[in-house]
Write a protein that holds these residues in place. Structure first.
Motif, PDB file in Angstrom:
ATOM      1  N   GLU A 256      41.739  32.484  48.059  1.00 33.32           N
ATOM      2  CA  GLU A 256      42.507  31.123  48.711  1.00 33.32           C
ATOM      3  C   GLU A 256      41.655  30.229  49.371  1.00 33.32           C
ATOM      4  N   GLY A 257      41.276  29.246  48.615  1.00 36.08           N
ATOM      5  CA  GLY A 257      40.089  28.389  49.099  1.00 36.08           C
ATOM      6  C   GLY A 257      38.652  29.330  49.179  1.00 36.08           C
ATOM      7  N   GLU A 258      38.286  29.298  50.356  1.00 32.42           N
ATOM      8  CA  GLU A 258      37.276  30.258  50.417  1.00 32.42           C
ATOM      9  C   GLU A 258      37.212  31.628  51.170  1.00 32.42           C
ATOM     10  N   LYS A 259      38.399  31.726  51.123  1.00 28.49           N
ATOM     11  CA  LYS A 259      39.100  33.254  51.875  1.00 28.49           C
ATOM     12  C   LYS A 259      39.296  34.148  50.666  1.00 28.49           C
ATOM     13  N   LEU A 260      38.635  35.474  51.138  1.00 26.19           N
ATOM     14  CA  LEU A 260      38.941  36.337  50.195  1.00 26.19           C
ATOM     15  C   LEU A 260      40.308  37.059  50.459  1.00 26.19           C
TER      16      LEU A 260
ATOM     17  N   ILE B  68      49.899  42.642  43.418  1.00 27.46           N
ATOM     18  CA  ILE B  68      49.461  43.900  42.859  1.00 27.46           C
ATOM     19  C   ILE B  68      47.913  43.878  43.475  1.00 27.46           C
ATOM     20  N   MET B  69      47.349  42.826  44.026  1.00 29.01           N
ATOM     21  CA  MET B  69      46.289  43.110  44.610  1.00 29.01           C
ATOM     22  C   MET B  69      45.783  44.013  45.903  1.00 29.01           C
ATOM     23  N   THR B  70      44.460  44.578  45.955  1.00 25.92           N
ATOM     24  CA  THR B  70      44.176  45.336  47.030  1.00 25.92           C
ATOM     25  C   THR B  70      43.838  44.356  48.050  1.00 25.92           C
ATOM     26  N   THR B  71      44.577  44.466  49.126  1.00 26.59           N
ATOM     27  CA  THR B  71      44.222  43.533  50.141  1.00 26.59           C
ATOM     28  C   THR B  71      42.896  43.984  51.076  1.00 26.59           C
ATOM     29  N   THR B  72      42.500  45.173  51.249  1.00 23.34           N
ATOM     30  CA  THR B  72      41.729  45.763  51.941  1.00 23.34           C
ATOM     31  C   THR B  72      40.311  46.309  50.960  1.00 23.34           C
ATOM     32  N   PRO B  73      39.672  45.553  50.220  1.00 30.12           N
ATOM     33  CA  PRO B  73      38.684  45.812  49.326  1.00 30.12           C
ATOM     34  C   PRO B  73      37.467  45.953  50.328  1.00 30.12           C
ATOM     35  N   ILE B  74      36.473  47.147  49.726  1.00 26.83           N
ATOM     36  CA  ILE B  74      35.490  47.466  50.535  1.00 26.83           C
ATOM     37  C   ILE B  74      34.351  46.428  50.219  1.00 26.83           C
ATOM     38  N   THR B  75      33.768  45.834  51.154  1.00 23.68           N
ATOM     39  CA  THR B  75      32.679  44.831  51.057  1.00 23.68           C
ATOM     40  C   THR B  75      31.326  45.537  51.664  1.00 23.68           C
TER      41      THR B  75
ATOM     42  N   ASP C 263      22.237  41.893  51.779  1.00 20.19           N
ATOM     43  CA  ASP C 263      20.981  42.080  52.132  1.00 20.19           C
ATOM     44  C   ASP C 263      20.738  43.537  52.358  1.00 20.19           C
ATOM     45  N   GLU C 264      22.013  44.511  51.988  1.00 19.20           N
ATOM     46  CA  GLU C 264      21.934  45.777  52.112  1.00 19.20           C
ATOM     47  C   GLU C 264      21.164  46.576  50.966  1.00 19.20           C
ATOM     48  N   ASN C 265      20.736  47.751  51.202  1.00 13.52           N
ATOM     49  CA  ASN C 265      20.008  48.351  50.191  1.00 13.52           C
ATOM     50  C   ASN C 265      20.862  48.878  49.115  1.00 13.52           C
ATOM     51  N   ALA C 266      20.504  48.781  47.742  1.00 13.25           N
ATOM     52  CA  ALA C 266      21.630  48.980  46.652  1.00 13.25           C
ATOM     53  C   ALA C 266      22.010  50.422  46.780  1.00 13.25           C
ATOM     54  N   SER C 267      21.315  51.281  47.347  1.00 15.25           N
ATOM     55  CA  SER C 267      21.585  52.619  47.567  1.00 15.25           C
ATOM     56  C   SER C 267      22.842  52.850  48.429  1.00 15.25           C
ATOM     57  N   ALA C 268      22.862  51.808  49.030  1.00 13.74           N
ATOM     58  CA  ALA C 268      24.188  51.848  50.131  1.00 13.74           C
ATOM     59  C   ALA C 268      25.464  51.958  49.251  1.00 13.74           C
ATOM     60  N   ILE C 269      25.397  51.330  48.140  1.00 12.70           N
ATOM     61  CA  ILE C 269      26.544  50.821  47.368  1.00 12.70           C
ATOM     62  C   ILE C 269      27.047  52.454  46.589  1.00 12.70           C
ATOM     63  N   GLU C 270      25.668  52.930  46.197  1.00  9.96           N
ATOM     64  CA  GLU C 270      26.134  54.241  45.514  1.00  9.96           C
ATOM     65  C   GLU C 270      26.701  55.481  46.353  1.00  9.96           C
ATOM     66  N   ALA C 271      26.206  55.422  47.674  1.00  7.97           N
ATOM     67  CA  ALA C 271      26.642  56.225  48.821  1.00  7.97           C
ATOM     68  C   ALA C 271      28.084  56.055  48.973  1.00  7.97           C
ATOM     69  N   ILE C 272      28.511  54.829  49.048  1.00  8.26           N
ATOM     70  CA  ILE C 272      30.165  54.366  49.252  1.00  8.26           C
ATOM     71  C   ILE C 272      30.860  54.859  48.236  1.00  8.26           C
ATOM     72  N   MET C 273      30.307  54.490  47.076  1.00 11.06           N
ATOM     73  CA  MET C 273      31.072  55.038  45.742  1.00 11.06           C
ATOM     74  C   MET C 273      31.288  56.448  45.576  1.00 11.06           C
ATOM     75  N   ILE C 274      30.184  57.291  45.972  1.00  7.44           N
ATOM     76  CA  ILE C 274      30.304  58.835  45.791  1.00  7.44           C
ATOM     77  C   ILE C 274      31.308  59.168  46.724  1.00  7.44           C
ATOM     78  N   LYS C 275      31.218  58.544  47.985  1.00  9.09           N
ATOM     79  CA  LYS C 275      32.014  59.190  49.213  1.00  9.09           C
ATOM     80  C   LYS C 275      33.362  58.882  48.980  1.00  9.09           C
ATOM     81  N   LYS C 276      33.831  57.564  48.230  1.00  2.44           N
ATOM     82  CA  LYS C 276      35.284  57.290  48.003  1.00  2.44           C
ATOM     83  C   LYS C 276      35.684  58.280  46.659  1.00  2.44           C
ATOM     84  N   LYS C 277      34.741  58.391  45.887  1.00  3.36           N
ATOM     85  CA  LYS C 277      35.253  59.177  44.766  1.00  3.36           C
ATOM     86  C   LYS C 277      35.597  60.598  44.982  1.00  3.36           C
ATOM     87  N   ASN C 278      34.746  61.157  45.926  1.00  2.00           N
ATOM     88  CA  ASN C 278      35.086  62.538  46.416  1.00  2.00           C
ATOM     89  C   ASN C 278      36.083  62.806  47.247  1.00  2.00           C
ATOM     90  N   LYS C 279      36.878  61.582  47.795  1.00  2.00           N
ATOM     91  CA  LYS C 279      38.065  61.679  48.731  1.00  2.00           C
ATOM     92  C   LYS C 279      39.391  62.212  47.830  1.00  2.00           C
TER      93      LYS C 279
END
Length: 295
Positions: free
Chosen positions: A236-240, A268-275, A279-295
């Motif tokens: 909505e404008g510049e707001k996610l 139907i949208m997810t209102t609290t997406p993980i962001t 400038d974070e390391n790309a490896s941080a994305i992998e760690a988050i995805m693995i953590k969420k997948k295993n929950k």
């Protein structure tokens, strides 16, 4: 025959393991002095060896260089014919010779002495010529070679390699060498890619699949199909406001109590997406995805 070969291989492992294990008794103040001299050096550690010792020397030099200790290999034959010019007054040289009497190595000593280049030797005989003329000698001990003829360097080269690894690992500790440092020297490896790649290096930042909160099913489907990312972003404008994934669409179609095609993005949208920060390391994305997948 098969049993005999298996037993022969076991004998090789046992002989070499025994030789490497015995190195623990060889560690003394000399080992610490060698570490301190290398650590405090303003130059490089140049490693020199002939034949099989040379091959082991190349590996030791490569390990040291990749773990924070500037090092390279110099062939003794080439050194005697000009490559000694590679050495600076700040360098240290490590000479590898199992017997301590290798001619190509011994011939270099007068020049090294004249130039006052500190010499470390790795030998199996602390009474050898090379051992006595070196500033420091690392003794790997005398053991039977695993070779059936007792001739081919096997046990001795394994022991030399282990001594080199011990030096490299201890120097890593002294340098406080971290995974990030390792990645800097290995940008082409998997670890280097993980630690050096930033989120901004791989993220999509153009032609983003954006929809408004009131966008209907048909348009949502069109945007997701066109972008080929499996998601669309609700703005909505510049707001996610949220995101919609392929899975969100499927679940909406299966669970909607109204007409299956009668809903808007905001419903139907997810209102609290993980962001994550760009400038974070790309490896941080992998760690988050693995953590969420295993929950």
């Amino acid at each position: 025959m098969k049993h005999d070969l298996i037993q022969l291989a076991k004998n090789v492992f046992e002989l070499e393991a025994k030789a490497v294990s015995s190195l623990t008794k060889k560690l003394d103040d000399t080992f610490i002095e060698v570490l301190n001299m290398i650590f405090n050096s303003k130059g490089r550690l140049v490693i020199c060896g002939m034949g099989k010792s040379g091959h082991i020397g190349k590996k030791i030099a490569a390990t040291l260089a990749s773990t924070g200790t500037p090092s390279f290999f110099m062939h003794p034959g080439e050194a005697y014919h000009g490559d000694l010019g590679m050495l600076t007054d700040y360098d240290i040289i490590m000479l590898i010779s199992n017997s301590g009497e290798t001619e190509e190595i011994i011939k270099l000593i007068p020049t090294l002495k004249y130039r006052k280049i500190p010499m470390i030797s790795i030998t199996s005989n602390p009474l050898s010529t090379l051992s006595k003329l070196s500033d420091f000698n690392l003794d790997i001990g005398m053991h039977d070679e695993a070779c059936l003829l007792g001739l081919a360097p096997t046990t001795s080269t394994t022991s030399t390699l282990a001594m080199g690894d011990a030096l490299a690992v201890c120097l890593m500790q002294m340098h406080d060498f971290k995974p990030e440092n390792f990645a800097m020297f290995h940008p082409g490896g998997s670890l280097g890619r993980k630690l050096l790649t930033k989120v901004k290096d791989i993220m999509v930042d153009k032609n983003l699949p954006i929809v408004a909160p009131e966008t209907g099913f048909a348009d949502i489907l069109h945007v997701i199909t066109q972008c080929r990312l499996g998601i669309c972003i609700v703005m909505e404008g510049e707001k996610l406001l949220g995101i919609i994934t392929d899975g969100d669409l499927r679940r909406a179609l299966l669970s909607s109590e109204r007409s299956r095609f009668d809903f808007q993005a905001k419903e139907i949208m997810t209102t609290t997406p993980i962001t994550i920060d760009a400038d974070e390391n790309a490896s941080a994305i992998e760690a988050i995805m693995i953590k969420k997948k295993n929950k």
